[in-house]
Write an enzyme that holds these catalytic residues in place. Structure first.
Site, PDB file in Angstrom:
ATOM      1  N   GLU A 235      38.467  37.602  46.270  1.00  0.00           N
ATOM      2  CA  GLU A 235      38.062  37.968  44.908  1.00  0.00           C
ATOM      3  C   GLU A 235      37.551  36.730  44.185  1.00  0.00           C
ATOM      4  O   GLU A 235      38.274  35.745  44.032  1.00  0.00           O
ATOM      5  CB  GLU A 235      39.239  38.550  44.119  1.00  0.00           C
ATOM      6  CG  GLU A 235      38.814  38.978  42.719  1.00  0.00           C
ATOM      7  CD  GLU A 235      39.923  38.901  41.679  1.00  0.00           C
ATOM      8  OE1 GLU A 235      39.758  39.499  40.594  1.00  0.00           O
ATOM      9  OE2 GLU A 235      40.943  38.231  41.935  1.00  0.00           O
TER      10      GLU A 235
ATOM     11  N   ASP B  55      43.599  38.377  46.219  1.00  0.00           N
ATOM     12  CA  ASP B  55      43.453  38.245  44.775  1.00  0.00           C
ATOM     13  C   ASP B  55      43.333  36.773  44.379  1.00  0.00           C
ATOM     14  O   ASP B  55      44.050  35.918  44.925  1.00  0.00           O
ATOM     15  CB  ASP B  55      44.671  38.890  44.109  1.00  0.00           C
ATOM     16  CG  ASP B  55      44.598  38.871  42.600  1.00  0.00           C
ATOM     17  OD1 ASP B  55      43.663  39.485  42.056  1.00  0.00           O
ATOM     18  OD2 ASP B  55      45.484  38.260  41.975  1.00  0.00           O
TER      19      ASP B  55
END
Length: 617
Positions: free
Chosen positions: A378, A341
């Site tokens: 990401e 993330d």
């Protein structure tokens, strides 16, 4: 002046490595007369032009080849092609053909040292938001007022399956519907029948919110989703089926409730960093001296940013033998990859200082435990610097896929401002983005129409299922790994977060079998087609509302043609550019039909708002 036909694929038939060299091939139209033909490379960071020699003639094409030195000072070798005529010169590079020498960002690139795992490009991914997929164990579901997300604020709200979620910016994070790991495991037969081969799960570690990007315990599954033992059983079941799983890693920040921070003094041991300058965990975060001021991710105070200058933080997440990264790659879990993330924002201090160092360290930790681990980042925007081979294997491909697809099919940019582009601009956007990274990393990009962070694509196109089907055809035919966001196969809609995280409407499976079958048709082709998994890209047509391109590998050829327009489009596709003068093609969408091509041309009519996939018989 019209550019000549020049083409270079990047698969194993067009780029052949040895220990110290690359042999590369170039195809040109036989009637293209040149004074000289070169490969331009930079073996010592200085230009070197290598003359090409004629290899063979086939139909209307002449193939040339040359052997160039691989760079010894770095892992990546870059090159392009230079053709000189009596009056002009033409340059072929990853982004197309130009009359002048391209910048380095457009050059073909080959990384000899760092390669993504071979298995990734063969997959069909399926993204699951665990709380909304399936509830198979109501006994562990969150109940209303069970706890609060922020001290005494934002109490949990348990909702019946399928009821609407809160409006954007309201109580979305505190609403629970009860999806769990057993629900996922119970649906594996269904997912496998759909053609899915890899699951990507949004975070499943202990956290107060339903989205779980606010971790409180990185070594345990959230008890409202299941247990560590249940997760190990899920992974084992997947592996027994020949399927794989990728987990979401949130290592940039923690929850306020993490024992290290303990904002609301829930631990009762007085060890948390909040209001405690003497805390053993104070330096795990980034406080301003002894004050209560600290750095939160993206300025959000509920997500305190970790301090990677602290060696104990580094050991915990990646440097230690029992680090979080390695823990879940080991027995009994043996996950197959990590999706990191906001990986581009991780670093030292308030910003992302030394970010590349930490991304490389995450990669090294994962690969040391499992060399075949998929390292996925990401990035909502351009990820080029992270995708040169030594950091990430692939990225969630917003920049090189979702953004141009949204512009072409929905007429919107990432901020939902008007952004209508024509087919030639769409093709150029895709080529520009892809050219910047090595070919094998292109094949390992995770391509999605939508995700838990975006409006669902069907809602984006105002419920137009014909356009959704066109975009899905493109998703499964373009280079990179297709990923389906759960519920797409039953035409699930959803606006901005959290509306894009609605419960899976299982009752729709019977009524929307048409869409389910359509997805199965696409996954079946993708799972069986080496050309779609690994084959080179060749644009054949891109004008106004219509695109056509080929994916080819060895003797397998697949053509994808899509018309987003409101009227039928008659195409004359120049298959001679693929080295074909005639051939018979089967139409996948119009099952049972076939079409013959002759004189190097495939004549095809694509109906309005439709697409076709043609496979050479």
């Amino acid at each position: 002046m019209k550019a000549p036909f020049m083409y270079h694929g990047q698969d194993h038939n067009w780029v052949i490595p040895s220990t110290t060299t690359l042999t590369v091939y170039l195809a040109v139209e036989s009637g293209f007369l040149t004074e000289a033909l070169y490969v331009r490379c930079e073996p010592d960071n200085e230009e070197r032009l290598i003359p090409m020699e004629r290899s063979q003639d086939a139909g209307r094409l002449t193939t040339w080849k040359a052997t160039i030195p691989m760079n010894r000072d770095k892992a990546t070798t870059v090159y392009c092609f230079k053709a000189i005529t009596t009056e002009h010169q033409w340059w072929l590079h990853g982004a197309g053909i130009s009359k002048r020498m391209p910048g380095q960002e457009k050059l073909f690139r080959y990384n000899s040292e760092y390669q993504p795992p071979e298995w990734v490009k063969h997959q069909v991914f399926y993204q699951i938001f665990p709380d909304r997929f399936a509830n198979a164990n109501p006994a562990i579901s969150v109940t209303s007022n069970e706890y609060c997300l922020l001290g005494e604020e934002k109490p949990t709200v348990a909702k019946p399956w399928g009821t609407s979620v809160s409006e954007h910016g309201k109580d979305g994070a505190s609403e629970f519907f009860g999806g769990d790991l057993k629900g996922i495991r119970d649906k594996l037969d269904y997912l496998q029948s759909l053609g899915v081969t890899t699951l990507y799960l949004n975070p499943i570690f202990a956290a107060p919110s339903n989205h779980k990007y606010d971790t409180t315990d990185y070594l345990n599954i959230d008890p409202h989703l299941g247990t560590n033992e249940e997760f190990a059983e899920l992974v084992n079941d997947l592996h027994q089926r020949g399927m794989k799983i990728v987990l979401d890693a949130v290592f940039n920040h923690t929850s306020l409730d993490h024992p290290w921070f303990d904002r609301f003094h829930q631990q009762g041991d007085g060890q948390g960093a909040w209001q405690n300058p003497k805390s053993p965990f104070r330096d795990y975060y980034q406080f301003d001296g002894d004050s209560e001021n600290y750095i939160g991710w993206n300025g959000i105070h509920t997500l305190p940013k970790l301090n990677f200058l602290n060696p104990e933080v580094r050991d915990y997440f990646y440097a230690g033998d029992d680090s979080v990264i390695r823990h879940w790659l080991k027995q009994p879990y043996c996950i197959d990859g990590w999706r990191f993330d906001v990986i581009h924002m991780l670093g030292e201090g308030e910003g992302a200082t030394n970010n590349a160092h930490y991304v490389r360290a995450f990669r090294a930790s994962a690969k040391a435990e499992n060399p075949r681990c998929y390292v996925l980042g990401e990035h909502f925007f351009e990820a080029t610097p992270w995708l040169q081979g030594d950091q990430e294997d692939g990225a969630m491909n917003y920049y090189g896929f979702a953004h141009p697809v949204r512009a072409f099919f929905a007429g919107l940019d990432i901020a939902f401002d008007p952004c209508r582009i024509e087919a030639d601009e769409f093709a150029q956007w895709l080529m520009d983005a892809a050219a910047k990274i090595p070919w094998r990393n292109q094949l390992s990009q995770l391509n999605q129409l939508d995700s838990h962070d975006t409006m669902r694509f069907l809602t984006m196109v105002n419920g137009d299922e014909a356009t959704l089907r066109c975009a899905l055809i493109f998703l499964f035919c373009w280079a990179g790994v297709p990923c389906i966001y759960y519920g797409t196969e039953v035409a699930l809609e959803g606006g901005h977060d959290p509306d894009n995280r609605r419960c899976f409407p299982w009752e729709r499976l019977d009524s929307r079998q048409d869409m389910v079958d359509f997805i199965k048709q696409l996954t079946s082709l993708r799972n069986q087609s080496s050309a779609l998994q690994s084959g080179r890209i060749q644009w054949l047509y891109a004008e106004e509302d219509v695109i056509a391109f080929a994916r080819s590998l060895d003797n397998e050829r697949v053509i994808c043609a899509i018309n987003r327009g409101l009227t039928p489009a008659a195409l004359s596709i120049p298959i001679w550019q693929m080295g074909l003068e005639q051939g018979c093609f089967s139409l996948l969408i119009k099952k049972g039909e076939g079409i013959d091509a002759s004189d190097g041309i495939l004549n095809l009519t694509i109906l309005a708002k439709s697409g076709e996939i043609l496979v050479q018989a």
